[in-house]
Motif scaffolding. Structure first.
Motif, mmCIF file in Angstrom:
data_model
loop_
_atom_site.group_PDB
_atom_site.id
_atom_site.type_symbol
_atom_site.label_atom_id
_atom_site.label_comp_id
_atom_site.label_asym_id
_atom_site.label_seq_id
_atom_site.Cartn_x
_atom_site.Cartn_y
_atom_site.Cartn_z
ATOM 1 N N ALA A 139 3.547 -7.213 -12.831
ATOM 2 C CA ALA A 139 2.153 -7.519 -13.161
ATOM 3 C C ALA A 139 1.197 -6.513 -12.536
ATOM 4 O O ALA A 139 0.246 -6.066 -13.182
ATOM 5 C CB ALA A 139 1.810 -8.939 -12.698
ATOM 6 N N THR A 140 1.433 -6.129 -11.286
ATOM 7 C CA THR A 140 0.542 -5.172 -10.634
ATOM 8 C C THR A 140 0.633 -3.806 -11.305
ATOM 9 O O THR A 140 -0.370 -3.108 -11.485
ATOM 10 C CB THR A 140 0.873 -5.062 -9.142
ATOM 11 O OG1 THR A 140 0.797 -6.360 -8.540
ATOM 12 C CG2 THR A 140 -0.099 -4.139 -8.426
ATOM 13 N N HIS A 141 1.838 -3.410 -11.693
ATOM 14 C CA HIS A 141 2.012 -2.136 -12.396
ATOM 15 C C HIS A 141 1.243 -2.138 -13.718
ATOM 16 O O HIS A 141 0.551 -1.164 -14.046
ATOM 17 C CB HIS A 141 3.498 -1.891 -12.638
ATOM 18 C CG HIS A 141 3.799 -0.660 -13.428
ATOM 19 N ND1 HIS A 141 3.963 0.574 -12.849
ATOM 20 C CD2 HIS A 141 3.956 -0.466 -14.764
ATOM 21 C CE1 HIS A 141 4.210 1.477 -13.786
ATOM 22 N NE2 HIS A 141 4.221 0.864 -14.955
ATOM 23 N N LEU A 142 1.348 -3.230 -14.470
ATOM 24 C CA LEU A 142 0.679 -3.300 -15.765
ATOM 25 C C LEU A 142 -0.833 -3.467 -15.617
ATOM 26 O O LEU A 142 -1.584 -3.155 -16.545
ATOM 27 C CB LEU A 142 1.255 -4.454 -16.587
ATOM 28 C CG LEU A 142 2.714 -4.284 -17.026
ATOM 29 C CD1 LEU A 142 3.197 -5.533 -17.747
ATOM 30 C CD2 LEU A 142 2.892 -3.060 -17.907
ATOM 31 N N ALA A 143 -1.271 -3.951 -14.462
ATOM 32 C CA ALA A 143 -2.707 -4.140 -14.230
ATOM 33 C C ALA A 143 -3.385 -2.888 -13.706
ATOM 34 O O ALA A 143 -4.612 -2.872 -13.547
ATOM 35 C CB ALA A 143 -2.929 -5.286 -13.249
ATOM 36 N N ARG A 184 0.825 -1.209 0.000
ATOM 37 C CA ARG A 184 0.000 0.000 0.000
ATOM 38 C C ARG A 184 0.861 1.261 0.000
ATOM 39 O O ARG A 184 0.480 2.273 -0.604
ATOM 40 C CB ARG A 184 -0.943 -0.014 1.203
ATOM 41 C CG ARG A 184 -2.101 -1.000 1.067
ATOM 42 C CD ARG A 184 -3.120 -0.811 2.163
ATOM 43 N NE ARG A 184 -2.600 -1.267 3.444
ATOM 44 C CZ ARG A 184 -2.730 -2.510 3.906
ATOM 45 N NH1 ARG A 184 -3.363 -3.423 3.171
ATOM 46 N NH2 ARG A 184 -2.257 -2.836 5.087
ATOM 47 N N GLU A 185 2.008 1.202 0.668
ATOM 48 C CA GLU A 185 2.909 2.356 0.645
ATOM 49 C C GLU A 185 3.423 2.609 -0.764
ATOM 50 O O GLU A 185 3.541 3.764 -1.194
ATOM 51 C CB GLU A 185 4.068 2.133 1.613
ATOM 52 C CG GLU A 185 3.698 2.257 3.072
ATOM 53 C CD GLU A 185 4.910 2.194 3.985
ATOM 54 O OE1 GLU A 185 5.630 3.201 4.079
ATOM 55 O OE2 GLU A 185 5.121 1.143 4.600
ATOM 56 N N LEU A 186 3.730 1.553 -1.484
ATOM 57 C CA LEU A 186 4.156 1.709 -2.870
ATOM 58 C C LEU A 186 3.030 2.305 -3.713
ATOM 59 O O LEU A 186 3.264 3.162 -4.567
ATOM 60 C CB LEU A 186 4.583 0.361 -3.448
ATOM 61 C CG LEU A 186 5.855 -0.260 -2.871
ATOM 62 C CD1 LEU A 186 6.055 -1.670 -3.420
ATOM 63 C CD2 LEU A 186 7.075 0.596 -3.172
ATOM 64 N N GLY A 187 1.805 1.840 -3.470
ATOM 65 C CA GLY A 187 0.670 2.392 -4.194
ATOM 66 C C GLY A 187 0.466 3.862 -3.896
ATOM 67 O O GLY A 187 0.210 4.661 -4.807
ATOM 68 N N ALA A 188 0.595 4.240 -2.623
ATOM 69 C CA ALA A 188 0.425 5.645 -2.248
ATOM 70 C C ALA A 188 1.502 6.521 -2.872
ATOM 71 O O ALA A 188 1.267 7.702 -3.157
ATOM 72 C CB ALA A 188 0.450 5.782 -0.732
ATOM 73 N N ALA A 189 2.688 5.959 -3.102
ATOM 74 C CA ALA A 189 3.781 6.711 -3.716
ATOM 75 C C ALA A 189 3.647 6.805 -5.232
ATOM 76 O O ALA A 189 4.466 7.469 -5.884
ATOM 77 C CB ALA A 189 5.120 6.075 -3.346
ATOM 78 N N GLY A 190 2.643 6.130 -5.811
ATOM 79 C CA GLY A 190 2.435 6.193 -7.253
ATOM 80 C C GLY A 190 3.219 5.177 -8.045
ATOM 81 O O GLY A 190 3.306 5.281 -9.272
ATOM 82 N N PHE A 191 3.780 4.176 -7.368
ATOM 83 C CA PHE A 191 4.601 3.187 -8.070
ATOM 84 C C PHE A 191 3.781 2.442 -9.124
ATOM 85 O O PHE A 191 4.250 2.223 -10.249
ATOM 86 C CB PHE A 191 5.189 2.202 -7.062
ATOM 87 C CG PHE A 191 6.196 1.241 -7.625
ATOM 88 C CD1 PHE A 191 7.543 1.539 -7.590
ATOM 89 C CD2 PHE A 191 5.793 0.051 -8.208
ATOM 90 C CE1 PHE A 191 8.479 0.649 -8.119
ATOM 91 C CE2 PHE A 191 6.721 -0.842 -8.733
ATOM 92 C CZ PHE A 191 8.060 -0.532 -8.690
#
Length: 365
Positions: free
Chosen positions: A89-93, A45-52
């Motif tokens: 995969a998560t980045h591309l999804a 979730r921290e990576l998601g919040a950072a826009g990764f």
């Protein structure tokens, strides 16, 4: 043309390095090893919040609105830190699977006969069909599995031993691969029907090649990190009253590591700008060789301690071996490069690789 990184790109890379240093330091790396690679959802979730994961989504869709060159910089830092999880995969999804962009969902992928990473923890699976060699006329589809379809897929898969303690693997039997009608598209995919429809046909030239390029960026980061670790150890470790880095044999090993890393860096950065499948194949090939070769040489420079569980060198080597077999193998990259050099099997170039034809040029390929 200026191919140097811009100030914004340098700041982006530096910011990600600082973030990973704060949220995934060596203690958390070792804690992940002790958990047998189980994902830390709070880190995700921290990576998601950072826009990764949302880096390349348009701003109007809640993303950052940047491009593939910037994504490569972030994945390079992830490779340096040995960040675990199905990052590619998560980045591309992002934008296709609900919660992927925000780091609320973990998305993994299965392609061809390759093992599936972190399947037991995945909230969705991208099932990629076809080999996607990049040759004209060859297509590849991707189905998003979730809900009952995902649970059935996971139940049919069996765990396999992974060489990387941070990457649990499963292999699905051939008869467990679902038919397209059995798969479930997520609500986010349905809500974004125009964007999803636009992206799905491009999977043949984009999904697999972008995945290969981002994996190459991770390999590049690992190669750079093992080079730095080897040089640091060569300066600190002494034998016969002198740093071992003063010995010619060790100097040559360190020089060879740098000589692998920098051409790989140039190839990865260039492929991120052009999006050319042939250049992506070359980048993946060079980055794989750099990551594996540098980890081997780093281990050699560390001597006996490099083989121990307490040292981190073996983690880089094992992850490099695993990534080298992911998305685009060395043999597959060589085939693409050979086809690109031939006159009979010309490959689509640049934007044409993603389904938009360009005029044929006279002469060779």
């Amino acid at each position: 043309m200026d191919f140097q990184l811009s100030d914004d790109q340098r700041a982006l890379r530096s910011g990600m390095r600082d973030l990973l240093g704060a949220v995934f330091d060596r203690d958390r790396l070792r804690a992940a090893v002790e958990r047998d690679g189980a994902l830390d959802r709070s880190l995700w979730r921290e990576l998601g919040a950072a826009g990764f994961f949302a880096l390349r989504l348009p701003e109007e869709a809640g993303g950052v609105g940047l491009g593939l060159p910037e994504a490569v910089l972030l994945f390079e830092e992830a490779g340096r830190a040995l960040l675990p999880g199905p990052l590619v995969a998560t980045h591309l999804a992002a934008g296709l699977v609900k919660g992927a962009a925000e780091g609320e969902a973990v998305v993994t992928a299965v392609a061809a006969d390759q093992p599936v990473a972190h399947l037991a923890e995945a909230d969705a699976v991208l099932v990629v069909d076809g080999q996607a060699s990049g040759l004209p006329g060859e297509t590849e589809g991707a189905e998003v599995l979730s809900g009952e379809a995902l649970r059935a897929f996971v139940a049919a898969a069996g765990p396999v031993r992974s060489m990387d303690p941070l990457t649990p693997l499963h292999r699905a039997p051939a008869d467990a691969k679902p038919a397209p009608a059995a798969s479930e598209r997520t609500r986010a995919d349905a809500e974004r029907a125009p964007a999803a429809t636009e992206r799905a046909p491009a999977h043949a030239g984009r999904f697999r090649f972008e995945a290969a390029l981002l994996t190459a960026a991770e390999q590049l980061g690992s190669a750079a990190r093992t080079t730095e670790a080897a040089v640091q150890h060569a300066g600190d470790r002494e034998q016969f009253g002198s740093p071992i880095g003063s010995f010619q044999a060790v100097k040559h090993l360190c020089a060879d590591m740098l000589a692998r890393t920098e051409p790989a860096r140039a190839a990865v950065y260039a492929a991120a700008v052009t999006g050319d499948p042939v250049e992506i194949a070359a980048a993946k090939l060079l980055a794989d060789e750099a990551a594996v070769g540098n980890a081997r040489d780093c281990l050699q420079i560390h001597g006996g301690m490099g083989f121990t569980w307490e040292a981190d060198v073996h983690l880089h080597l094992k992850r490099a071996w695993l990534r080298a077999a992911s998305w685009l193998t060395g043999a597959g990259a060589e085939e693409l490069l050979a086809a690109g050099l031939g006159t009979a099997g010309r490959l689509p170039r640049s934007s044409a690789a993603y389904g938009r034809p360009v005029p044929e040029a006279g002469g060779g390929g």
